[in-house]
Design an enzyme around this catalytic site. Structure first.
Site, PDB file in Angstrom:
ATOM      1  N   GLY A  73      21.441  19.956  -6.254  1.00  0.00           N
ATOM      2  CA  GLY A  73      22.129  21.185  -5.633  1.00  0.00           C
ATOM      3  C   GLY A  73      23.625  21.209  -5.670  1.00  0.00           C
ATOM      4  CG  ASN A 153      24.983  20.434   5.429  1.00  0.00           C
ATOM      5  OD1 ASN A 153      25.647  21.520   5.256  1.00  0.00           O
ATOM      6  ND2 ASN A 153      25.483  19.319   5.449  1.00  0.00           N
ATOM      7  CD  GLN A 181      19.932  21.163   5.165  1.00  0.00           C
ATOM      8  OE1 GLN A 181      18.837  21.108   5.655  1.00  0.00           O
ATOM      9  NE2 GLN A 181      20.490  20.061   4.525  1.00  0.00           N
ATOM     10  CB  SER A 201      18.783  20.379  -3.989  1.00  0.00           C
ATOM     11  OG  SER A 201      18.494  19.082  -4.098  1.00  0.00           O
ATOM     12  CG  HIS A 203      17.037  15.342  -2.587  1.00  0.00           C
ATOM     13  ND1 HIS A 203      17.595  14.869  -1.316  1.00  0.00           N
ATOM     14  CD2 HIS A 203      17.978  16.071  -2.957  1.00  0.00           C
ATOM     15  CE1 HIS A 203      18.867  15.263  -1.321  1.00  0.00           C
ATOM     16  NE2 HIS A 203      19.222  15.911  -2.252  1.00  0.00           N
ATOM     17  CB  CYS A 328      28.370  14.011   2.164  1.00  0.00           C
ATOM     18  SG  CYS A 328      27.112  14.902   1.733  1.00  0.00           S
TER      19      CYS A 328
HETATM   20  C1  PLP Z   1      22.110  18.165   0.365  1.00  0.00           C
HETATM   21  C2  PLP Z   1      23.007  19.398   0.119  1.00  0.00           C
HETATM   22  C3  PLP Z   1      23.920  19.882  -0.993  1.00  0.00           C
HETATM   23  C4  PLP Z   1      23.750  18.947  -2.378  1.00  0.00           C
HETATM   24  O1  PLP Z   1      22.391  18.840  -2.571  1.00  0.00           O
HETATM   25  P1  PLP Z   1      22.207  17.685  -3.575  1.00  0.00           P
HETATM   26  O2  PLP Z   1      20.833  17.821  -4.518  1.00  0.00           O
HETATM   27  O3  PLP Z   1      21.715  16.521  -2.686  1.00  0.00           O
HETATM   28  O4  PLP Z   1      23.241  17.190  -4.518  1.00  0.00           O
HETATM   29  C5  PLP Z   1      24.395  20.948  -1.209  1.00  0.00           C
HETATM   30  N1  PLP Z   1      24.125  21.882  -0.086  1.00  0.00           N
HETATM   31  C6  PLP Z   1      23.814  21.864   0.911  1.00  0.00           C
HETATM   32  C7  PLP Z   1      23.945  22.673   2.280  1.00  0.00           C
HETATM   33  C8  PLP Z   1      23.015  20.411   1.370  1.00  0.00           C
HETATM   34  O5  PLP Z   1      22.425  20.204   2.502  1.00  0.00           O
END
Ligand code: PLP
Length: 389
Positions: A73, A153, A181, A201, A203, A328
């Site tokens: 993501g 998030n 999200q 994304s 995961h 993060c």
């Molecule tokens: C987790 C997240 C990302 C980053 O995605 P990754 O695949 O973990 O790099 C970006 N934006 C939001 C809102 C997220 O929750």
């Protein structure tokens, strides 16, 4: 007391579902070809990659040609902003985003500022909403791009993206949405939404890590940010993570098919948890909105006079996994930029806890948290010099 561990950090990541793992496994071994190869091993895998692209497109209301695979993501966000900005400098150098975006967007904006772009960071209200009127006011003749996330998030605020997007469309400004999200949880129909780019994304919705996608509407021009081979029509180099792509497509299929029941279940558990916390812990506040403008699995509270990290450690000792902000930013002592943006003081923001719910959670899990957390809070407060209960 039970020995069962309780995972309440689904906003950070989720486990790969069994059904997703099952479709992925043969692609590590039997179907291993490079989809760019002309021989049968490559063609075999290419066929599945394209089927996955079609399935993802269908589940988002997009065309297969509008779906590009990325490594995360984060990469999708980086590419949307940097790729669009670099391809459209002739139109202008002004970008608009919000102050509560994920760092994948905010840090890319900071980089672009160093590269000579100007960025306006829209404020949000006390529940985390971007006001469409503020967006309208911020638009200038040289504005080329607006990036606003679908759902936050940390505090779960769901932005009015249809309204924000139509403002952009009227002014012929590209609109990017970080839907990492919300994908799989909230309905997303790109055939109807005025959105030009959208990041997701795997995961975050029970697919594998290391695979993401960027929707790029037909007619939107992007510069690549990763150079190499000719994958993804020359726009995103690097051998396809075909195992991840197949898992991503399956995870999205399942999420979309089960969306209604899943949302109903999470909403019920969320509200049970919110009400229980508010009613059983004095001097607590909910961050983000109540009701259906909040992500169904998100709970975020600030508890006065104690540190979020302290609560996390005590919950962890009891087998309960939560987060004090976003994954993060935890590890650093700065309070979350999102909590500061909704107007919390540093002191209150430090006492924040995010509990994000998912598939495996049950009402017993919620009751367990409601049993232990008020006691943890009382114990920590008893040791706090600031608290005079
Ligand atoms: C987790 C997240 C990302 C980053 O995605 P990754 O695949 O973990 O790099 C970006 N934006 C939001 C809102 C997220 O929750």
């Amino acid at each position: 007391m039970t020995d069962k561990k309780i995972y309440l950090d689904h906003a950070a990541t989720t486990a790969v579902r069994k059904e997703v793992l099952d479709v992925m496994l043969p692609f590590f071994t039997e179907h291993f070809g490079n989809p760019m190869s002309v021989h049968s091993f490559g063609r075999d895998v290419a066929k599945y990659v394209e089927r996955s692209r079609e399935s993802i497109a269908e589940n988002l209301g997009a065309e297969p040609k509008e779906i590009f695979f990325t490594g995360s993501g984060t990469e999708a966000d980086n590419w949307a902003l940097r790729g669009y900005a670099l391809a459209n400098t002739k139109k202008g150098r002004h970008i608009i985003t919000s102050s509560i975006e994920h760092h994948a967007v905010l840090h890319t904006c900071e980089y672009l500022e160093k590269e000579g772009f100007e960025v306006t960071y829209l404020p949000v209200d006390s529940e985390g909403f971007v006001d469409p009127k503020e967006l309208e006011k911020a638009i200038r003749p040289d504005t080329i791009l607006v990036s606003i996330m679908h759902a936050n998030n940390e505090i779960g605020t769901i932005q009015p993206i249809a309204e924000l997007g139509s403002i952009c469309r009227d002014k012929k400004i590209a609109f990017h949405v970080d839907a990492v999200q919300s994908t799989g949880v909230l309905p997303i129909n790109l055939a109807e939404l005025p959105v030009d780019m959208l990041s997701l994304s795997g995961h975050k919705f029970y697919g594998p890590k290391g695979i993401g996608a960027l929707y790029v509407k037909k007619g939107i021009r992007l510069k690549p940010i990763i150079y190499g081979g000719g994958q993804e029509r020359g726009l995103r180099a690097g051998t396809h993570n075909h195992v991840g792509i197949i898992g991503l497509a399956k995870a999205l299929e399942l999420a979309v098919a089960e969306q209604k029941d899943y949302v109903a279940k999470l909403t019920k558990l969320r509200d049970l948890l919110i009400d229980g916390l508010i009613n059983n812990i004095p001097q607590i506040r909910l961050n983000g909105p109540y009701g259906d403008r909040r992500l169904p699995g998100n709970v975020n509270v600030s508890i006065q006079y104690i540190e979020g990290e302290g609560m996390l450690l005590h919950l962890d000792m009891l087998g309960i996994a939560a987060s004090s902000g976003s994954a993060c930013t935890s590890g650093s002592l700065d309070p979350s930029h999102v909590l500061l943006a909704i107007g919390l003081s540093h002191e209150i923001a430090h006492g924040s806890l995010r509990l994000s719910l998912g598939r495996e959670n049950t009402e017993e899990d919620i009751n367990q948290v409601l049993d232990v957390l008020p006691k943890i809070v009382a114990n920590l407060r008893a040791m706090s010099p600031l608290y005079h209960g």
